[in-house]
Design an enzyme around this catalytic site. Structure first.
Site, PDB file in Angstrom:
ATOM      1  N   HIS A 147      44.824  20.511  44.831  1.00 54.82           N
ATOM      2  CA  HIS A 147      45.213  19.905  43.552  1.00 54.82           C
ATOM      3  C   HIS A 147      46.226  18.767  43.773  1.00 54.82           C
ATOM      4  O   HIS A 147      46.108  17.699  43.149  1.00 54.82           O
ATOM      5  CB  HIS A 147      45.814  20.984  42.649  1.00 54.82           C
ATOM      6  CG  HIS A 147      46.292  20.461  41.329  1.00 54.82           C
ATOM      7  ND1 HIS A 147      45.433  20.016  40.334  1.00 54.82           N
ATOM      8  CD2 HIS A 147      47.548  20.297  40.841  1.00 54.82           C
ATOM      9  CE1 HIS A 147      46.150  19.603  39.302  1.00 54.82           C
ATOM     10  NE2 HIS A 147      47.425  19.757  39.572  1.00 54.82           N
TER      11      HIS A 147
ATOM     12  N   GLU B 261      47.577  14.839  34.128  1.00 49.18           N
ATOM     13  CA  GLU B 261      46.637  15.913  34.452  1.00 49.18           C
ATOM     14  C   GLU B 261      45.202  15.630  33.994  1.00 49.18           C
ATOM     15  O   GLU B 261      44.267  15.887  34.740  1.00 49.18           O
ATOM     16  CB  GLU B 261      47.103  17.251  33.833  1.00 49.18           C
ATOM     17  CG  GLU B 261      48.372  17.828  34.450  1.00 49.18           C
ATOM     18  CD  GLU B 261      48.203  18.297  35.897  1.00 49.18           C
ATOM     19  OE1 GLU B 261      47.063  18.335  36.409  1.00 49.18           O
ATOM     20  OE2 GLU B 261      49.228  18.589  36.525  1.00 49.18           O
TER      21      GLU B 261
HETATM   22 FE   LIG Z   1      49.099  19.223  38.385  1.00 48.16          FE
END
Ligand SMILES: [Fe+2]
Length: 306
Positions: free
Chosen positions: A183, A228
């Site tokens: 991520h 995000e």
């Molecule tokens: Fe993140």
């Protein structure tokens, strides 16, 4: 990423009277990492695919422990990743790269190359940190898990992103309920080489240091729908630049499906739009450019900072 549930606490606020455009922040300007209070760091959740695997837990906790060392020494420790961990990376990075070719922002595609991130091996935070500092004066600091919203966002003021180093469980290479090196390195880190995006992130950090608890909620939403899950229009096409999209096959597919309404970015609307941490988003926002995102955010943060 940060925890949704933790109560916002003023953790790193020390001096609210600083310039918003202090883009040349130097290493010597940073507070001591050892002074960071991290009482809200999360342990592994029970729904994590590795929760019942004692070996995985031990390994994850060992790598998380390296982040604690960092706060004492200020030196990033490289992780000697095991073959099984490298294999997870190769599988996920390879599959994501195929989708990125169609769906990712062109800036992101170039940035990944500039940082030397390849599908062959897990990149070390130390090497990405060196290149990132050279390209946009942004930094990486190892962290052992999720921290509360204000603490996480406040470090962006110092052009510093807190980043995990461990990798997800091998049983579910496509999924992790917590941030991991996939991520961070595939989702977040390349975008910080973009000056406008880096400056925009720093503005959020600036806001987090002076915001009321209600404004921290707003900043969390802004972060969520941009850093995000952000989309951008490039050459008449919508592309992804948000880390939650770029690091997940499922989220990327979903974002470009007809189950999502893609709206032009509207800061005032984003600030009051709540989101579900664990659900796929029904609405995503498309920015016209990183420079525009930076400018509207600057005006908003100047309003907060008074
Ligand atoms: Fe993140």
């Amino acid at each position: 990423m940060f925890t949704e549930s933790a109560a916002a606490t003023r953790t790193t606020t020390s001096n609210p009277a600083f310039r918003i455009d202090n883009f040349d922040v130097a290493d010597s300007d940073l507070p001591e990492f050892r002074d960071m209070p991290f009482e809200n760091i999360n342990e592994l959740h029970l729904d994590h695919p590795g929760a019942n695997d004692p070996e995985y837990r031990k390994r994850r906790d060992y790598i998380a422990g390296l982040a604690k060392n960092f706060r004492e020494t200020g030196v990033i420790t490289d992780v000697d990743y095991m073959e099984q961990e490298q294999e997870i990376w190769r599988i996920v990075a390879g599959r994501l790269e195929e989708i990125h070719a169609r769906r990712a922002s062109k800036f992101y595609l170039q940035a990944k190359k500039d940082l030397g991130i390849s599908n062959d091996r897990i990149p070390q935070l130390s090497e990405m940190n060196r290149r990132l500092q050279r390209l946009s004066n942004f930094r990486l600091a190892p962290i052992e898990g999720l921290v509360d919203t204000r603490a996480f966002l406040s470090w962006l003021y110092y052009r510093t992103m807190l980043s995990t180093q461990y990798i997800r469980h091998h049983s579910r290479p496509e999924y992790t309920p917590e941030p991991d090196i996939v991520h961070e390195a595939i989702g977040h880190i390349p975008m910080f080489t973009n000056r406008d995006f880096a400056d925009f992130s720093q503005f959020i950090g600036h806001g987090a240091r002076v915001a009321t608890d209600e404004q921290i909620e707003e900043l969390g939403r802004l972060y969520w729908f941009t850093v995000e899950f952000g989309l951008i229009e490039e050459d008449g096409e919508v592309k992804a630049y948000g880390a939650g999209l770029l690091s997940s096959f499922g989220e990327l597919d979903h974002a470009f499906s007809d189950r999502v309404e893609r709206r032009p970015f509207d800061l005032d609307e984003v600030l009051i739009t709540s989101y579900e941490y664990s659900d796929m988003q029904p609405v995503l926002y498309v920015i016209p450019s990183y420079a525009e995102l930076k400018e509207v955010t600057r005006r908003y943060i100047e309003r907060i900072a008074g």
